[in-house]
Motif scaffolding. Structure first.
Motif, mmCIF file in Angstrom:
data_model
loop_
_atom_site.group_PDB
_atom_site.id
_atom_site.type_symbol
_atom_site.label_atom_id
_atom_site.label_comp_id
_atom_site.label_asym_id
_atom_site.label_seq_id
_atom_site.Cartn_x
_atom_site.Cartn_y
_atom_site.Cartn_z
ATOM 1 N N LEU A 81 -64.512 39.078 115.268
ATOM 2 C CA LEU A 81 -63.952 37.777 115.659
ATOM 3 C C LEU A 81 -64.103 36.733 114.559
ATOM 4 N N LEU A 82 -65.103 36.922 113.703
ATOM 5 C CA LEU A 82 -65.278 35.967 112.603
ATOM 6 C C LEU A 82 -64.175 36.114 111.561
ATOM 7 N N SER A 83 -63.368 37.169 111.675
ATOM 8 C CA SER A 83 -62.233 37.304 110.752
ATOM 9 C C SER A 83 -61.098 36.354 111.142
ATOM 10 N N LEU A 84 -61.282 35.599 112.222
ATOM 11 C CA LEU A 84 -60.288 34.577 112.576
ATOM 12 C C LEU A 84 -60.473 33.324 111.716
ATOM 13 N N VAL A 85 -61.608 33.273 110.988
ATOM 14 C CA VAL A 85 -61.861 32.107 110.136
ATOM 15 C C VAL A 85 -62.099 32.559 108.691
ATOM 16 N N LYS A 86 -62.177 31.597 107.791
ATOM 17 C CA LYS A 86 -62.418 31.957 106.382
ATOM 18 C C LYS A 86 -63.450 31.008 105.767
ATOM 19 N N GLY A 206 -68.676 47.628 122.248
ATOM 20 C CA GLY A 206 -68.244 46.237 122.420
ATOM 21 C C GLY A 206 -66.753 46.167 122.631
ATOM 22 N N ILE A 207 -66.278 45.028 123.141
ATOM 23 C CA ILE A 207 -64.829 44.858 123.315
ATOM 24 C C ILE A 207 -64.456 43.382 123.239
ATOM 25 N N VAL A 208 -63.243 43.145 122.762
ATOM 26 C CA VAL A 208 -62.653 41.802 122.717
ATOM 27 C C VAL A 208 -61.426 41.847 123.616
ATOM 28 N N ASN A 211 -55.302 37.114 125.701
ATOM 29 C CA ASN A 211 -53.890 37.074 126.100
ATOM 30 C C ASN A 211 -53.010 36.650 124.946
ATOM 31 N N ASP A 212 -53.645 36.240 123.847
ATOM 32 C CA ASP A 212 -52.928 35.652 122.720
ATOM 33 C C ASP A 212 -52.472 36.758 121.753
ATOM 34 N N GLU A 213 -51.154 36.835 121.590
ATOM 35 C CA GLU A 213 -50.592 37.922 120.780
ATOM 36 C C GLU A 213 -51.047 37.858 119.319
ATOM 37 N N LYS A 214 -51.106 36.646 118.783
ATOM 38 C CA LYS A 214 -51.498 36.491 117.358
ATOM 39 C C LYS A 214 -52.950 36.924 117.143
ATOM 40 N N ILE A 215 -53.827 36.491 118.078
ATOM 41 C CA ILE A 215 -55.245 36.870 117.971
ATOM 42 C C ILE A 215 -55.356 38.390 118.100
ATOM 43 N N HIS A 216 -54.611 38.942 119.056
ATOM 44 C CA HIS A 216 -54.630 40.394 119.241
ATOM 45 C C HIS A 216 -54.223 41.109 117.961
ATOM 46 N N GLU A 217 -53.138 40.664 117.361
ATOM 47 C CA GLU A 217 -52.641 41.313 116.126
ATOM 48 C C GLU A 217 -53.704 41.300 115.034
ATOM 49 N N ARG A 218 -54.347 40.149 114.869
ATOM 50 C CA ARG A 218 -55.352 40.006 113.811
ATOM 51 C C ARG A 218 -56.569 40.914 114.084
ATOM 52 N N ILE A 219 -57.052 40.892 115.324
ATOM 53 C CA ILE A 219 -58.262 41.671 115.647
ATOM 54 C C ILE A 219 -57.949 43.176 115.648
#
Ligand code: P1T
Length: 377
Positions: A81-86, A206-208, A211-219
């Protein structure tokens, strides 16, 4: 469908070849391709695995989400999940989280240019006050490990929306049976499936869910690119376990409610932390945003000697890290799960050296109560 029906059926398609009712363990690292560029949608085990897909679908449905992305541990999911930030971004986190989450953020990821503010998120104004220009994520754990503090998820989600921040909720303590953060407006749910979801203390996972398509794509991309995926056998074990999640959680909740009442009424403990007790500061919020109070209790026994005596003499409870299994566990957060948190910070939140954490299992509660009485007797 109701929760228990979904738990048994969601994502479970009888095997196409044999009709096997239980999703098989696709124990393979790779898949035969008919010709160059022509295959059945399965190329390589890290990228695609049908047992894992069945598990991801099952838990996504239980969390009222569209997408589930499974990992090899709760911490691997957190790290993803930290890959959502830089580098240069700022994250606001609940000041009392699992000690391993604290260690990952503060002692590892800080060196990669991420900045963290640790605030008491049970007071929403603390989140607002901590927001900066470069804030991107709000990481919430509710109830917290081990102090069992609650954060108002609906309120926190509104603040995040207003400020264009993604909200993450570690929902491990409640499991999807008692709390669904996505329905309260949060963006991402995180679980250590090692705990209640698997429930038999025989898997790390673990699991993430989102509902967000963009977040899903990234993860999803990160799941494959970093490769911290769970094994097919572990996915199968967790999938076996979600089927009984509802009945297990009911029993955990019932036993913990009785044990918390016993601990506070007997006077054996000086302070008892359980969201189901009227004396808990967030009891009203617990009744609103959760459908039960869970199986975790913490209690302060006033002196380290008394705490040690209890840990040494219990016979039904096992002294061990972890939680959420069918068997009752007892632990000492200050020296075990939260040893990475500086003593001064621990004490500020009530995590003293005389605090004991109980993961209340599904045994007969009379035996659990007698075990504590005898150990201190
Ligand atoms: O152990 P792992 O599957 O990596 O999960 C980490 C984790 C994440 N979130 C919460 C709320 C947790 O409690 C944990 C792991 N916790 C313990 C091992 C423990 O004894 O508290």
């Amino acid at each position: 469908m109701g929760f228990s029906t979904d738990a048994v059926h969601a994502g479970q398609i009888p095997d196409a070849v044999t009709g096997a009712v239980i999703t098989p363990i696709y124990q393979t690292s790779t898949y035969a391709q008919e010709e160059l560029g022509k295959h059945k949608g399965y190329e390589y085990g890290r990228t695609h695995n049908l047992t894992r897909q069945a598990l991801e679908k099952n838990i996504a449905v239980l969390e009222k989400g569209k997408y589930g992305i499974a990992f090899a541990s709760g911490l691997a999911a957190t790290q993803a999940l930290l890959s959502l930030v830089k580098a240069g971004d700022h994250i606001i986190a609940s000041n009392n989280v699992y000690g391993g989450t604290y260690r990952l953020f503060e002692l590892i990821m800080k060196d990669y240019g991420l900045d963290f503010s640790w605030v008491d998120t049970s007071d929403l104004s603390n989140i607002e006050k901590a927001i900066r220009e470069n804030t991107k994520l709000v990481f919430l754990e509710t109830p917290t490990n081990p102090m069992l503090n609650l954060t108002n998820l609906k309120g926190a989600a509104e603040i995040c929306k207003k400020n264009n921040l993604n909200s993450i909720v570690d929902n491990t303590f409640m499991s999807p049976y008692f709390q669904n953060p996505l329905t309260l407006g949060c963006d991402i749910v995180l679980h250590s499936t090692t705990k209640y979801i698997n429930g038999h203390s025989d898997v790390i996972g673990g699991i993430v869910v989102t509902n967000d398509e963009k977040i899903h794509e990234r993860i999803r991309y990160i799941q494959n690119a970093i490769g911290a995926v769970p094994s097919p056998f572990d996915c199968w074990l967790v999938l076996r376990s979600t089927k009984t999640l509802a009945v297990r959680m009911e029993k955990h909740n019932q036993n913990a409610t009785e044990l918390a009442r016993f601990l506070s009424e007997s006077g054996l403990a000086e302070k008892v932390y359980y969201p189901g007790l009227k004396s808990h500061p967030h009891h009203e919020l617990a009744k609103k945003q959760m459908r039960g109070f869970g199986g975790m209790i913490s209690a302060d026994f006033g002196s380290v000697e008394k705490a040690k005596k209890l840990l040494k003499n219990v016979k039904v409870f096992t002294l061990a890290e972890s939680l959420g299994g069918v068997e009752s566990l007892i632990s000492h957060p200050a020296s075990m799960t939260h040893a990475s948190v500086p003593k001064e910070d621990r004490e500020k939140m009530g995590l003293t050296d005389s605090l004991i954490r109980f993961s209340v299992g599904i045994e007969d509660v009379e035996d659990l109560i007698a075990d504590i009485e005898n150990a201190l007797g």
